[in-house]
Motif scaffolding. Structure first.
Motif, PDB file in Angstrom:
ATOM      1  N   ASN A 288       0.792  -1.234   0.000  1.00  0.00           N
ATOM      2  CA  ASN A 288       0.000   0.000   0.000  1.00  0.00           C
ATOM      3  C   ASN A 288       0.820   1.278   0.000  1.00  0.00           C
ATOM      4  O   ASN A 288       0.274   2.355  -0.233  1.00  0.00           O
ATOM      5  CB  ASN A 288      -0.930   0.024   1.217  1.00  0.00           C
ATOM      6  N   ASP A 289       2.111   1.180   0.279  1.00  0.00           N
ATOM      7  CA  ASP A 289       2.935   2.382   0.369  1.00  0.00           C
ATOM      8  C   ASP A 289       4.212   2.217  -0.452  1.00  0.00           C
ATOM      9  O   ASP A 289       5.124   1.486  -0.040  1.00  0.00           O
ATOM     10  CB  ASP A 289       3.282   2.675   1.829  1.00  0.00           C
ATOM     11  N   PRO A 290       4.309   2.892  -1.606  1.00  0.00           N
ATOM     12  CA  PRO A 290       5.519   2.784  -2.427  1.00  0.00           C
ATOM     13  C   PRO A 290       6.757   3.379  -1.767  1.00  0.00           C
ATOM     14  O   PRO A 290       7.874   3.167  -2.237  1.00  0.00           O
ATOM     15  CB  PRO A 290       5.140   3.552  -3.701  1.00  0.00           C
ATOM     16  N   ALA A 291       6.567   4.153  -0.670  1.00  0.00           N
ATOM     17  CA  ALA A 291       7.703   4.751   0.010  1.00  0.00           C
ATOM     18  C   ALA A 291       8.447   3.760   0.893  1.00  0.00           C
ATOM     19  O   ALA A 291       9.570   4.031   1.318  1.00  0.00           O
ATOM     20  CB  ALA A 291       7.246   5.943   0.855  1.00  0.00           C
ATOM     21  N   ALA A 292       7.831   2.619   1.192  1.00  0.00           N
ATOM     22  CA  ALA A 292       8.468   1.626   2.050  1.00  0.00           C
ATOM     23  C   ALA A 292       9.649   0.986   1.321  1.00  0.00           C
ATOM     24  O   ALA A 292       9.491   0.468   0.215  1.00  0.00           O
ATOM     25  CB  ALA A 292       7.453   0.560   2.452  1.00  0.00           C
ATOM     26  N   LYS A 293      10.830   1.044   1.954  1.00  0.00           N
ATOM     27  CA  LYS A 293      12.047   0.579   1.296  1.00  0.00           C
ATOM     28  C   LYS A 293      12.583  -0.740   1.840  1.00  0.00           C
ATOM     29  O   LYS A 293      13.181  -1.519   1.109  1.00  0.00           O
ATOM     30  CB  LYS A 293      13.142   1.653   1.422  1.00  0.00           C
ATOM     31  N   SER A 294      12.386  -0.988   3.124  1.00  0.00           N
ATOM     32  CA  SER A 294      12.945  -2.209   3.704  1.00  0.00           C
ATOM     33  C   SER A 294      12.082  -2.661   4.868  1.00  0.00           C
ATOM     34  O   SER A 294      11.319  -1.877   5.450  1.00  0.00           O
ATOM     35  CB  SER A 294      14.376  -1.973   4.189  1.00  0.00           C
ATOM     36  N   THR A 295      12.234  -3.934   5.220  1.00  0.00           N
ATOM     37  CA  THR A 295      11.443  -4.491   6.316  1.00  0.00           C
ATOM     38  C   THR A 295      11.773  -3.822   7.642  1.00  0.00           C
ATOM     39  O   THR A 295      10.882  -3.506   8.432  1.00  0.00           O
ATOM     40  CB  THR A 295      11.683  -6.001   6.421  1.00  0.00           C
TER      41      THR A 295
END
Length: 236
Positions: free
Chosen positions: A15-22
């Motif tokens: 849902n969020d393209p800004a999320a880069k890593s776990t």
């Protein structure tokens, strides 16, 4: 428990393209923290440890800026994006795959101890600062525009905009993603009505203008139109 946590993390990425890593998601997403703390508070609430549930909910609000009553029922793959100011009341029921933005309120309208908060269906998107009030049902696949105030039920697949919220005809999802995030493309019924009125007014003004012209003016205008049409045919 760990399968549920993994699913919640995957929901953030979807849902969020800004999320880069776990690790970024685990450490820096208050919406995720709010969901996990709510699950703990809800467990105590269901076990009738009401004070413990409320206290965890209070800590949750302090840490994340998101207030979810421990009595609220939340479905799977629920995501709160930029959740500051989100409020979810005690008898709220939220389905699966629901997305909320900042400042959303799912509130109640009664002082009686009964179902007084909304029921949100599956795959619903609620825009920034939207307010949904009362024991009403928002159907599956609905979209609620930013800043809307919804006090009436909405059928599945509909779009609700404005104050008070107006339900538009069902609009098919065009995006390849589960949630269509193009909030700027949600139609505005008030603007549509105003545009229709303006267009009709221009048509009436044109009719009145031509009806008030003299017979001589009409002949000249007719001649000019014929010459214009003739020149256009020659160009073709």
């Amino acid at each position: 428990m760990f399968d549920g946590m993994k699913e919640d993390i995957e929901t953030v990425f979807s849902n969020d393209p800004a999320a880069k890593s776990t690790i970024e998601v685990i450490l820096c997403y208050p919406g995720l923290h709010a969901i996990w703390l709510h699950k703990l508070a809800h467990w105590f609430w269901k076990k009738n440890h009401l004070l413990t549930g409320r206290f965890i909910s209070h800590i949750n609000r302090f840490l994340t800026g998101i207030e979810i009553h421990p009595g609220a029922t939340i479905g799977r793959r629920f995501f709160i994006d930029h959740g500051m100011g989100v409020v979810i009341g005690e008898t709220t029921i939220v389905g699966d795959d629901v997305l909320l933005y900042k400042g959303v309120v799912l509130g109640g309208t009664s002082l009686e101890s009964k179902k007084r908060h909304p029921t949100i269906g599956n795959n619903v998107v609620v825009g920034t600062n939207a307010i949904v009030l009362g024991d009403i049902e928002i159907g599956d696949d609905c979209k609620i525009g930013a800043g809307s105030v919804v006090t009436k039920p909405a059928p599945p697949g509909s779009t609700i905009v404005g104050i008070p919220g107006r339900t538009l005809e069902s609009i098919k999802q065009q995006s390849k993603h589960k949630h269509d995030l193009e909030h700027g493309k949600i139609p505005d019924p008030i603007t549509d009505i105003l545009n229709t009125i303006i267009k009709r007014q221009e048509e009436l003004e044109e009719i009145v203008y031509h009806e008030n012209r003299s017979e001589e003016d009409r002949k000249i205008m007719y001649k000019e139109l014929k010459e214009l049409a003739k020149s256009y045919d020659e160009k073709e």
